[in-house]
Design a protein around this motif. Structure first.
Motif, mmCIF file in Angstrom:
data_model
loop_
_atom_site.group_PDB
_atom_site.id
_atom_site.type_symbol
_atom_site.label_atom_id
_atom_site.label_comp_id
_atom_site.label_asym_id
_atom_site.label_seq_id
_atom_site.Cartn_x
_atom_site.Cartn_y
_atom_site.Cartn_z
ATOM 1 N N TYR A 59 -6.963 -8.423 -11.927
ATOM 2 C CA TYR A 59 -5.874 -7.453 -11.904
ATOM 3 C C TYR A 59 -4.993 -7.614 -13.127
ATOM 4 O O TYR A 59 -4.612 -6.652 -13.787
ATOM 5 N N VAL B 251 -9.233 -7.104 -1.411
ATOM 6 C CA VAL B 251 -7.856 -7.598 -1.268
ATOM 7 C C VAL B 251 -7.515 -7.771 0.203
ATOM 8 O O VAL B 251 -7.718 -6.870 1.021
ATOM 9 N N ARG C 148 -6.402 6.421 -2.947
ATOM 10 C CA ARG C 148 -5.592 5.819 -1.878
ATOM 11 C C ARG C 148 -6.219 6.039 -0.511
ATOM 12 O O ARG C 148 -6.052 5.236 0.397
ATOM 13 N N GLU D 283 -2.194 -10.266 -3.867
ATOM 14 C CA GLU D 283 -3.091 -9.412 -4.643
ATOM 15 C C GLU D 283 -2.674 -7.962 -4.523
ATOM 16 O O GLU D 283 -2.809 -7.171 -5.472
ATOM 17 N N ALA D 284 -2.201 -7.611 -3.317
ATOM 18 C CA ALA D 284 -1.772 -6.230 -3.106
ATOM 19 C C ALA D 284 -0.619 -5.886 -4.027
ATOM 20 O O ALA D 284 -0.509 -4.766 -4.532
ATOM 21 N N ASP E 2 -10.088 0.235 -8.012
ATOM 22 C CA ASP E 2 -10.623 0.633 -6.703
ATOM 23 C C ASP E 2 -11.558 -0.431 -6.148
ATOM 24 O O ASP E 2 -11.456 -0.850 -5.000
ATOM 25 N N PHE F 71 -9.879 -3.624 -5.141
ATOM 26 C CA PHE F 71 -9.042 -3.544 -3.956
ATOM 27 C C PHE F 71 -9.825 -3.736 -2.665
ATOM 28 O O PHE F 71 -9.263 -4.116 -1.634
ATOM 29 N N ALA G 215 0.830 -1.198 0.000
ATOM 30 C CA ALA G 215 0.000 0.000 0.000
ATOM 31 C C ALA G 215 0.860 1.243 0.000
ATOM 32 O O ALA G 215 0.601 2.200 -0.715
ATOM 33 N N PRO H 42 -8.881 2.937 0.727
ATOM 34 C CA PRO H 42 -8.554 1.587 1.220
ATOM 35 C C PRO H 42 -7.873 1.596 2.581
ATOM 36 O O PRO H 42 -7.940 0.620 3.305
ATOM 37 N N ASP I 35 -1.943 -5.169 -7.332
ATOM 38 C CA ASP I 35 -2.559 -3.858 -7.311
ATOM 39 C C ASP I 35 -1.502 -2.763 -7.445
ATOM 40 O O ASP I 35 -1.669 -1.794 -8.186
#
Lengths: 369, 269
Positions: free
Chosen positions: A77, A113, A40, A118-119, A107, A110, A22, A43, A122
């Motif tokens: 993704y 996630v 941002r 997965e992050a 978005d 996520f 992140a 999340p 992203d």
């Protein structure tokens, strides 16, 4: 207890990775004034909730449904990333809004996630979209008048003296690159004008140039080349000679017989008059044939078919055909040997003195005719 | 002579201020790995050598650089030291200083270190070029200059970076196809991405995260030193029959001292 601690450790590491992913996405965001900055903010609280939840609750997520869901998220993704990469040129166009749509979809994805894998995807998608966004923004940089590369190229062609063909057929001769052709000095013309933009140091060269070191090598090559053929030539010679010798032997016999024939025919015409040896053998046209004749005649004498004697009066040699005598008589006749030599000078003198106009012994070629 | 004495005086005076000269050298030198002599070491070295020796070595360095510059590929300090300077490396800074002076005063050239990290030098013309007047001396023009102008010009007008595709497209319009052998330039792709890059006229970098791989072009360090943006803009204006000020962004970049009356917001959007 130990097992619980282990799972707790792995969970915290996962959380840390997610935080890292992140954060990685966050760093990209400030560069863009676009939607990514907005996105941002959302999340983060979602993640925060996860962090606050009890460690025990995370254990519940390890079931088959979740694995399938995660696979789905990853696949989506990847699709988004591919669509950005493949359609880059289209998305660059100012009228295209696909980039914003992609970010909106990301978005939504996520939200679900949970795990690092997965992050990471992203984050990758963010990087790719940010890159594209940066390029789109750079297109808007030109303040005042825009710079169009096509127009620039056109102006350059005119400057370089492009000769646009007007009356010829419509097909461009340059295979689609445009019509007309550039003169040979087109680029020189441009270079001359553009030179003043450059402060290039002139290249240093010696005024008189440098010395050459070339002559020696070719000489060596010439020598070697000359040596090589001669060796080969010598090798060829011996074999040829052998062949010639064999044929020469036969030729000699034939020659001897032919001369005997000459002698006989001469005697048939005029049996009483002996033939002067020199008149017989000398060929006024060829010294070498004269020598050959002497050589062949000597065989006749050796075999006793002709007789060479010195006249008592004029002390000159005469050649005489010998009648077929019995073998006894032949062998009883005392043989004398003598050497006959002749030089070109002597040959010419003899021709003069004896006034030899033509050869008695005809050369082999004319006889065959 | 007096100049030299003044130099040595300043060196001594600066030396006395500092406690230990060897530590200072490391601070001053960006690359601590390479043993660059300190000012005191240079001083000691000079004392051991005769002036004639130092002059001779300086002359050799000047000649080496002049010949090496023929190809326009930057000269590496490591090569210079290994091949020419050799045992005189203790007084290297002094030699380079003198060589620079010779270039300026005798040849009208400037010895520039374009890469302080890797220590690369180039020679640049120090004389002011006459404005748009053709040189009185007839010299053959190099068509590569024309090609460079096109590429550098595009990069400058497009804000300093362009994709390689754009460059190839423009060249194609000018009948220079990067995939084919050109009558004048031969292997164009190699010329642009290899020779011009080695000469530091261009920078050719891979763009991250592109699939398939794409590259971008920027001005190289030599171009930064040698090429006048103002003159490029001037020629651009001529070609387009426009006023150079109509490209406000580029005009500002080319003439940094001039503050245009249009005090426009530069990069904010």
């Amino acid at each position: 207890m130990f097992y619980l601690k282990l799972t707790l450790l792995t969970k915290s590491r996962c959380r840390a990775e997610m935080r890292k992913a992140a954060a990685g996405g966050d760093e990209e965001a400030p560069l863009q004034n676009g939607s990514s900055g907005r996105r941002r903010a959302e999340p983060q609280p979602v993640e925060g909730d996860d962090r606050n939840s009890s460690p025990g609750g995370l254990q519940d997520e390890y079931d088959d449904n979740d694995l399938g869901r995660r696979r789905e998220i990853r696949s989506k993704y990847r699709d988004l990333i591919n669509s950005v990469q493949q359609n880059r040129e289209d998305m660059l166009s100012p009228s295209n809004n696909r980039l914003t749509e992609v970010l909106d979809e990301a978005d939504k994805l996520f939200q679900d996630v949970r795990q690092a894998r997965e992050a990471v995807l992203d984050a990758h998608l963010l990087v790719v979209t940010t890159d594209l966004g940066k390029e789109k923004a750079s297109q808007l940089i030109s303040e005042g008048s825009a710079f169009d590369s096509t127009v620039f190229a056109e102006h350059l062609l005119s400057f370089m003296g492009l000769n646009r063909l007007e009356d010829e057929d419509d097909e461009p001769p340059n295979g689609g690159a445009g019509d007309g052709y550039l003169p040979k000095d087109a680029w020189h013309r441009l270079a001359r004008r553009a030179e003043c933009c450059f402060r290039t140091a002139p290249s240093f060269h010696y005024m008189m140039g440098s010395f050459y070191a070339e002559p020696p090598p070719p000489k060596q090559r010439l020598e070697r080349q000359k040596k090589a053929p001669s060796k080969e030539a010598k090798r060829i010679m011996p074999t040829q000679l052998k062949k010639m010798e064999e044929s020469q032997e036969e030729a000699t016999e034939k020659e001897v017989e032919r001369i005997l024939g000459h002698l006989k025919s001469y005697y048939q015409e005029d049996p009483s008059t002996p033939i002067s040896y020199y008149e017989f053998v000398i060929d006024p046209n060829s010294f070498s044939r004269t020598v050959e004749n002497i050589f062949h005649t000597s065989f006749l004498i050796r075999d006793g078919l002709a007789r060479l004697y010195l006249d008592e009066d004029d002390k000159l040699p005469y050649i005489e055909q010998v009648e077929e005598v019995e073998e006894e008589a032949r062998s009883s006749v005392s043989r004398k040997q003598c050497l006959v030599s002749i030089s070109q000078k002597t040959w010419r003198e003899l021709i003069e003195v004896f006034e030899i106009k033509e050869a008695i012994i005809q050369p082999p070629e004319t006889q065959n005719e | 002579m007096t100049e030299r004495k003044r130099l040595s005086n300043s060196q001594i005076s600066s030396q006395s201020k500092r406690p230990s000269s060897s530590f200072v050298a490391q601070e001053e030198d960006e690359d601590a790995m390479l043993t660059q002599p300190s000012t005191s070491q240079v001083q000691k070295g000079l004392e051991k050598l005769s002036p004639a020796q130092v002059d001779q070595k300086t002359a050799e360095v000047v000649q080496y650089i002049l010949v090496k510059d023929q190809k326009k590929v930057p000269i590496r300090r490591a090569d210079l030291v290994k091949n020419i300077v050799k045992d005189y490396r203790t007084v290297y800074p002094e030699i380079i200083k003198r060589a620079s002076r010779i270039f300026e005063q005798v040849f009208g050239l400037k010895l520039v270190e374009i890469d302080p990290k890797n220590h690369l030098y180039i020679l640049v013309n120090n004389l002011d070029t006459p404005p748009s007047n053709p040189s009185p001396v007839e010299h053959p023009s190099n068509p590569k200059t024309g090609l460079l102008f096109v590429i550098l010009g595009v990069i400058f007008m497009k804000g300093g970076v362009v994709r390689d595709k754009l460059v190839w497209n423009i060249l194609k319009k000018l009948r220079v196809d990067s995939g084919l052998k050109h009558d004048e330039f031969g292997d164009v792709r190699k010329l642009v991405t290899d020779e011009f890059v080695r000469q530091r006229y261009l920078e050719y970098n891979r763009v991250a995260h592109t699939e398939p791989v794409e590259y971008e072009f920027r001005w190289g360090q030599r171009a930064d030193m040698e090429v006048s943006k103002a003159k490029i803009l001037e020629f651009m204006a001529e070609l387009h029959d426009q006023d150079p000020r109509s490209w406000t962004q580029q005009y500002k970049e080319a003439n940094p001292t001039h503050t245009s009356s249009q005090a426009s917001s530069s990069s904010h959007r």
